[in-house]
Design an enzyme around this catalytic site. Structure first.
Site: not given
Ligand code: DX5
Ligand code: ZN
Length: 221
Positions: A12, A37, A39, A41, A73, A75, A144, A149, A179-180
């Site tokens: 990511s 990946h 992200d 937001m 992704h 959000m 998730m 976030g 993810d996470g």
């Molecule tokens: C969080 C994201 C993730 C994030 C994960 O909202 O969707 O993709 O980058 O980060 P790590 O792997 O550090 O938990």
């Molecule tokens: Zn993500």
């Protein structure tokens, strides 16, 4: 694109150094990943604001030239209003949350009509059954395992059982993504529970060498 690579680690870029984004993405592509990946937001669905279609467009050539894909992704609130912009920017997979729109079925169908793979993604507080009404029209389901976030959060242990339940519920052709909070400490657990596409942000880009960190995770697939 034909199929979503699985199993695979999807670094990511949220945890990357944005001042040298191309270089960082190249490091993990060189190490072997076939999924990047991204992200997105909006400051509404989740508090932070990150990146939009411009960055997807900036990465598309680099990523596609290696035969890799962009896993975007979203959000954001009302994602169905933005999927076209991301598809045009070069997204290969687009995932959207049922918590962010009353039109999840419409949004997923639209993603497919735009020529992308469609994914449904659910938050830790959403019952896995929320996926059931759309499971016949998705290519991927993302669970998730932290609240969306922020990167660098701790893996929520109950996610493992939720992954197992999703794997049992979903058709075999639907890719299960997580993810996470995935690191060398948690990857075996999510793999054993059926996760095939594994997002790793801080575990890859927070490491001294992103390529080495990718390879160490990929060795556990
Ligand atoms: C969080 C994201 C993730 C994030 C994960 O909202 O969707 O993709 O980058 O980060 P790590 O792997 O550090 O938990
Ligand atoms: Zn993500």
């Amino acid at each position: 694109m034909t199929a979503i690579p699985r199993p695979e680690i999807a670094p990511s870029i949220l945890s990357s150094d944005f001042a040298r984004l191309g270089e960082q993405v190249t490091e993990v592509l060189d190490a072997g990943t076939r999924v990047i990946h991204v992200d997105v937001m909006d400051g509404h669905f989740v508090p932070p604001i990150t990146i939009g279609p411009l960055i997807v467009d900036a990465l598309r050539e680099l990523v596609h030239a290696r035969g890799a894909i962009l896993d975007v992704h979203l959000m954001i609130e009302r994602p169905e209003r933005q999927v076209e912009a991301f598809a045009k920017a070069g997204a290969d997979v687009i995932t959207i949350h049922p918590e962010s729109t009353p039109n999840i079925h419409y949004g997923l169908k639209l993603i497919r009509e735009l020529g992308c793979k469609a994914g449904v993604v659910i938050n830790p507080g959403t019952p896995v059954e929320a996926v059931e009404p759309v499971m016949e029209i998705v290519d991927l389901c993302l669970l998730m395992s932290v609240n969306p976030g922020w990167g660098g959060q701790k893996y929520i242990p109950s996610s493992t059982e939720r992954l197992r339940r999703l794997r049992a519920m979903l058709p075999a052709e639907v890719v299960l993504e997580v993810d996470g909070g995935v690191s060398l400490a948690t990857i075996d657990e999510v793999r054993a529970a059926g996760a095939e596409l594994i997002v790793a942000g801080s575990a890859v880009f927070g490491a001294d060498d992103a390529g080495d960190a990718y390879r160490a995770l990929a060795a556990r697939l």
